[in-house]
Design a protein around this motif. Structure first.
Motif, PDB file in Angstrom:
ATOM      1  N   SER A   1     -11.014  -0.698  -8.540  1.00  0.00           N
ATOM      2  CA  SER A   1      -9.922  -1.067  -9.424  1.00  0.00           C
ATOM      3  C   SER A   1      -9.660   0.049 -10.438  1.00  0.00           C
ATOM      4  CB  SER A   1     -10.261  -2.363 -10.163  1.00  0.00           C
ATOM      5  OG  SER A   1      -9.251  -2.678 -11.077  1.00  0.00           O
TER       6      SER A   1
ATOM      7  N   GLU B   1       0.403   5.741  -0.900  1.00  0.00           N
ATOM      8  CA  GLU B   1      -0.322   6.904  -1.420  1.00  0.00           C
ATOM      9  C   GLU B   1      -1.779   6.589  -1.755  1.00  0.00           C
ATOM     10  OE1 GLU B   1       1.844   8.670  -4.630  1.00  0.00           O
ATOM     11  OE2 GLU B   1       3.744   8.392  -3.600  1.00  0.00           O
ATOM     12  N   GLU B   2      -2.498   6.056  -0.817  1.00  0.00           N
ATOM     13  CA  GLU B   2      -3.916   5.717  -0.968  1.00  0.00           C
ATOM     14  C   GLU B   2      -4.180   4.663  -2.047  1.00  0.00           C
ATOM     15  OE1 GLU B   2      -6.262   9.240  -1.419  1.00  0.00           O
ATOM     16  OE2 GLU B   2      -5.196  10.274   0.189  1.00  0.00           O
ATOM     17  N   LEU B   3      -3.134   3.961  -2.464  1.00  0.00           N
ATOM     18  CA  LEU B   3      -3.271   2.896  -3.454  1.00  0.00           C
ATOM     19  C   LEU B   3      -2.927   1.561  -2.809  1.00  0.00           C
ATOM     20  CD1 LEU B   3      -1.438   4.442  -6.543  1.00  0.00           C
ATOM     21  CD2 LEU B   3      -3.902   4.387  -6.119  1.00  0.00           C
ATOM     22  N   THR B   4      -3.617   0.519  -3.236  1.00  0.00           N
ATOM     23  CA  THR B   4      -3.265  -0.844  -2.858  1.00  0.00           C
ATOM     24  C   THR B   4      -2.893  -1.563  -4.142  1.00  0.00           C
ATOM     25  OG1 THR B   4      -4.861  -0.774  -1.046  1.00  0.00           O
ATOM     26  CG2 THR B   4      -4.019  -2.929  -1.684  1.00  0.00           C
ATOM     27  N   VAL B   5      -1.697  -2.124  -4.163  1.00  0.00           N
ATOM     28  CA  VAL B   5      -1.166  -2.760  -5.372  1.00  0.00           C
ATOM     29  C   VAL B   5      -0.997  -4.247  -5.104  1.00  0.00           C
ATOM     30  CG1 VAL B   5       0.690  -2.709  -7.080  1.00  0.00           C
ATOM     31  CG2 VAL B   5       0.073  -0.605  -5.863  1.00  0.00           C
TER      32      VAL B   5
ATOM     33  N   ILE C   1      -4.239  -2.498  -9.385  1.00  0.00           N
ATOM     34  CA  ILE C   1      -4.109  -1.351  -8.492  1.00  0.00           C
ATOM     35  C   ILE C   1      -5.520  -0.902  -8.104  1.00  0.00           C
ATOM     36  CG2 ILE C   1      -3.315   1.031  -8.235  1.00  0.00           C
ATOM     37  CD1 ILE C   1      -1.127   0.453 -10.240  1.00  0.00           C
ATOM     38  N   TYR C   2      -5.719  -0.734  -6.790  1.00  0.00           N
ATOM     39  CA  TYR C   2      -7.001  -0.285  -6.264  1.00  0.00           C
ATOM     40  C   TYR C   2      -6.820   1.061  -5.567  1.00  0.00           C
ATOM     41  CZ  TYR C   2      -8.700  -5.045  -6.946  1.00  0.00           C
ATOM     42  OH  TYR C   2      -9.064  -6.255  -7.497  1.00  0.00           O
ATOM     43  N   GLN C   3      -7.838   1.916  -5.737  1.00  0.00           N
ATOM     44  CA  GLN C   3      -7.895   3.169  -4.997  1.00  0.00           C
ATOM     45  C   GLN C   3      -9.295   3.278  -4.416  1.00  0.00           C
ATOM     46  OE1 GLN C   3      -7.354   6.767  -7.301  1.00  0.00           O
ATOM     47  NE2 GLN C   3      -6.412   7.760  -5.541  1.00  0.00           N
TER      48      GLN C   3
ATOM     49  N   SER D   1       4.185   3.170  -9.115  1.00  0.00           N
ATOM     50  CA  SER D   1       3.354   2.445  -8.140  1.00  0.00           C
ATOM     51  C   SER D   1       3.933   1.086  -7.789  1.00  0.00           C
ATOM     52  CB  SER D   1       1.941   2.241  -8.704  1.00  0.00           C
ATOM     53  OG  SER D   1       1.352   3.469  -9.023  1.00  0.00           O
TER      54      SER D   1
ATOM     55  N   GLU E   1      -6.521  -0.137 -12.254  1.00  0.00           N
ATOM     56  CA  GLU E   1      -5.639  -0.747 -13.245  1.00  0.00           C
ATOM     57  C   GLU E   1      -5.653  -2.257 -13.048  1.00  0.00           C
ATOM     58  OE1 GLU E   1      -1.698   1.016 -14.446  1.00  0.00           O
ATOM     59  OE2 GLU E   1      -0.969  -0.810 -13.495  1.00  0.00           O
TER      60      GLU E   1
ATOM     61  N   GLU F   1       0.849  -1.184   0.000  1.00  0.00           N
ATOM     62  CA  GLU F   1       0.000   0.000   0.000  1.00  0.00           C
ATOM     63  C   GLU F   1       0.885   1.233   0.000  1.00  0.00           C
ATOM     64  OE1 GLU F   1      -2.392  -0.523   3.476  1.00  0.00           O
ATOM     65  OE2 GLU F   1      -3.732  -1.929   2.491  1.00  0.00           O
TER      66      GLU F   1
END
Length: 188
Positions: free
Chosen positions: A121, A93-97, A115-117, A174, A123, A91
């Protein structure tokens, strides 16, 4: 930890079998009773418990020497170690990869990056290509299955803890913290 347990058991067995203190007087007695020593030696060499404990201590020392040696190729065939299923996530910057890889024995791979924000989803890419492992570096060349013109090159380094850490490549920022953990072996 197991080495100490076996050493403890070995010492306890010796204490139970030979409880007398070792002094110069007892050594002299044993020299005088050479027949008794011969019987003790025969007993020790024929006793399966003592042989088992002694062999465990010896084999544990051999494993330790093998691990401590500079030639790590004796321990693991790294090329064959790569083959299988790997995945990871991080995780930032507010993203979960999330990322998962399947490395096949024929030198090909299949990977999925998501990639989730905010639980949405943003990406989802599936990569396919070839892999090569040289000098603890895993090099990948692949393309996006949806857009074959989108190419990717990646390099991972095999760490001391047997993880694959992203070193460099053409992926977006990311993925800079990407670390893969092996989760399974290859199956057809």
């Amino acid at each position: 930890m197991i080495n100490y347990f076996y050493l403890f058991c070995y010492c306890c067995l010796n204490f139970l079998l030979f409880p007398a203190d070792i002094t110069s007087e007892s050594i002299d007695k044993n020299r005088e009773q050479g027949i008794g020593n011969t019987k003790q030696i025969e007993y020790l060499s024929s006793n399966p418990t003592i042989r088992f404990a002694d062999s465990l201590l010896g084999s544990q020392q051999a494993v330790k020497n093998n691990i401590d040696s500079d030639d790590s190729s004796n321990i693991i065939d790294h090329g064959n170690f790569i083959i299988g299923l790997w995945r990871g996530f991080h995780e930032s910057e507010e993203l979960t990869v999330y990322y998962g890889y399947q490395f096949r024995p024929d030198g090909s791979f299949l990977a999925r990056h998501r990639i989730y924000q905010d639980k949405k989803s943003i990406e989802d890419i599936t990569w396919q290509g070839e892999w090569q492992f040289i000098d603890n570096t895993l090099k990948l060349k692949g393309f996006d299955l949806k857009d074959k013109n989108q190419l990717a090159t990646l390099e991972f380094k095999l760490t001391d803890t047997f993880k694959l850490a992203y070193e460099t490549g053409s992926l977006s920022a990311s993925y800079q913290q990407m670390i893969l953990n092996k989760i399974g072996f290859f199956s057809n």
